[in-house]
Design an enzyme around this catalytic site. Structure first.
Site, PDB file in Angstrom:
ATOM      1  N   ARG A  20       0.843  -1.208   0.000  1.00 40.50           N
ATOM      2  CA  ARG A  20       0.000   0.000   0.000  1.00 40.50           C
ATOM      3  C   ARG A  20       0.869   1.246   0.000  1.00 40.50           C
ATOM      4  O   ARG A  20       1.874   1.322   0.712  1.00 40.50           O
ATOM      5  CB  ARG A  20      -0.894   0.013   1.232  1.00 40.50           C
ATOM      6  N   THR A  44      -5.855   0.000  10.424  1.00 38.02           N
ATOM      7  CA  THR A  44      -5.545   0.969  11.483  1.00 38.02           C
ATOM      8  C   THR A  44      -5.202   0.302  12.812  1.00 38.02           C
ATOM      9  O   THR A  44      -6.038  -0.347  13.445  1.00 38.02           O
ATOM     10  CB  THR A  44      -6.689   1.987  11.718  1.00 38.02           C
TER      11      THR A  44
END
Length: 471
Positions: free
Chosen positions: A32, A268
């Protein structure tokens, strides 16, 4: 073969050949890039490095979208509770006196007394007064406001457009550089997804819709139906809704994704403590385990691999945790999926016949997603002629994408050609009993969509296959 993908964010500590190779070896399946950080030149160079170093790893580019952030600061101001911090839409400032934000009418949308959060809710402020383009905030806790950190104002609709010019520029960049997925922030409707799809104008990059506010939750079903993949961004979700409800919202989003047969990424702070420490906390291990058991198809590391001290160790630890969670899960046979089309038929055959492997022939990715999301225990090999799609299929649970340039999905000999290629590559052997799924049409009821079983040893004998001789 693990069913859960590990997404690793690439940043300053990991964008070098040695670390990228080590991350891949440790279990990274998707790389990512956070489009809110770094220049386009940096991202272009990193994409090229990824293609050269780990060419089979698909790339996810998170684009800023409607997320409001501080700009790149020369000075990152620190403050105590009760201090005044000034946000401004005048981008000529550098942080020493005022902190610029990237939304030019931010000052017009706020009012005195509104609560403003920054950096995933770790910093909290109250609007004290508004003076022209300057928003004076009174800090509720001590901290440091850093560059490129998110700003949230849950009490107010900030009135942003579905698609920004920055979105258009970033999607053009993603297409030019062969990015496999684009992550879209603050998705609140199917219309938002379709607006982005119109800009993409093709099968790739695929769309990752980030559900991270109340609007996303309110329209979850239509988003899940419209998007290719869902991401649960727990940072903004906890600030925009309620931190106490985040775990419950996560379960709800995963269930919606499973119902619609869409991959879902949990993101997260999965192993946040590993930014500084070589081992995660027990709570973090439990968090990841429960996400996998609930049905997450991918888990994502952010700062752990972008700026952390132990990026490779974090990926290895995450891979170990998800593998153990999958073992405990015992493949619940996809019982949360709707009984429909190729997905249900594949699940039924794969669990009632002595199938050892599944091979999918896919032209657009439709069949690939349906079969991979059927919750079957066997390894899945997805074969197609589009190299970008073949890379992207690595994100699907338990799947390996295989690129065969000349394959014509739907043709009479397509399955035989694909099976021979897999046999020659050592991915199938004579003992395998393979379930072959082929979808030449995106219409679930099309007669071109087929399922059949093959005993590889028998087929190899009948066809007179010979192993490819190495030069």
């Amino acid at each position: 073969m693990s069913k859960t993908s590990v997404v690793a964010t690439i940043g300053p500590v990991s964008n070098n050949p040695a670390t990228l190779s080590a991350l891949r070896q440790a279990g990274m399946t998707v790389a990512r890039l956070n489009g809110s950080h770094g220049t386009l030149d940096w991202h272009a160079a990193t994409i090229q490095l990824l293609r050269e170093t780990v060419p089979d790893v698909p790339v996810l580019l998170d684009i800023p979208g409607r997320k409001i952030r501080t700009t790149q600061l020369r000075v990152e101001p620190s403050f105590l509770a009760g201090d005044i911090v000034i946000l401004t839409t005048d981008t000529s400032h550098d942080g020493s006196q005022k902190v610029p934000v990237n939304y030019d009418v931010f000052h017009e949308k706020l009012r005195t007394g509104v609560r403003v959060y920054a950096d995933d809710g770790t910093l909290s402020f109250i609007v004290d007064r508004i003076d022209g383009r300057d928003v004076h905030l009174r800090a509720e806790n001590a901290g440091t406001l850093k560059s490129r950190k998110g700003i949230n104002v849950p009490e107010i609709d900030l009135g942003q457009h579905l698609v920004t010019q920055r979105d258009r520029d970033m999607i053009d960049f993603a297409r030019q550089h062969g990015v496999d997925f684009v992550g879209i922030s603050f998705v609140e409707s199917a219309a938002h997804v379709e607006a982005i799809r119109g800009l993409i104008a093709g099968n790739t990059p695929q769309i990752v819709a980030k559900v991270e506010n109340q609007g996303g939750l309110d329209h979850l079903e239509e988003i899940a139906q419209a998007t290719d993949i869902i991401m649960i961004d727990r940072g903004d979700l906890s600030v925009e809704t309620s931190v106490d409800h985040v775990s419950l919202y996560q379960k709800r989003i995963i269930a919606a994704a499973r119902t619609h047969g869409k991959p879902v990424i949990v993101a997260t702070e999965l192993l946040h403590s590993m930014i500084e420490n070589p081992l995660p906390t027990k709570a973090e291990i439990s968090d990841v385990t429960n996400a996998v058991i609930d049905g997450a198809t991918a888990v994502m590391l952010s700062g752990e691999t972008a700026v952390g001290k132990f990026p490779v160790e974090a990926v290895a630890r995450l891979r170990s945790i998800v593998t153990l969670a999958e073992s405990h899960q015992q493949q619940r046979a996809g019982n949360a999926y709707a009984p429909a089309d190729l997905r249900a038929a594949t699940q039924a055959l794969a669990t009632t016949l002595p199938i050892t492997k599944v091979v999918v022939l896919s032209r657009t990715g439709y069949a690939a997603r349906l079969v991979a999301m059927a919750g079957i225990p066997q390894p899945i090999f997805i074969v197609g002629s589009d190299p970008a799609l073949a890379r992207a299929w690595q994100l699907l649970p338990g799947s390996v994408g295989i690129h065969l340039p000349a394959l014509q999905v739907g043709s009479e000999r397509a399955s035989t050609i694909a099976l021979q290629a897999l046999w020659q590559q050592g991915l199938l052997d004579e003992q395998d009993i393979v379930l072959v799924a082929q979808a030449a049409s995106d219409n679930a009821l099309s007669s071109l969509n087929q399922l059949h079983t093959v005993q590889i040893g028998q087929l190899a004998t009948e066809q007179g296959w010979r192993a490819t001789v190495e030069a």
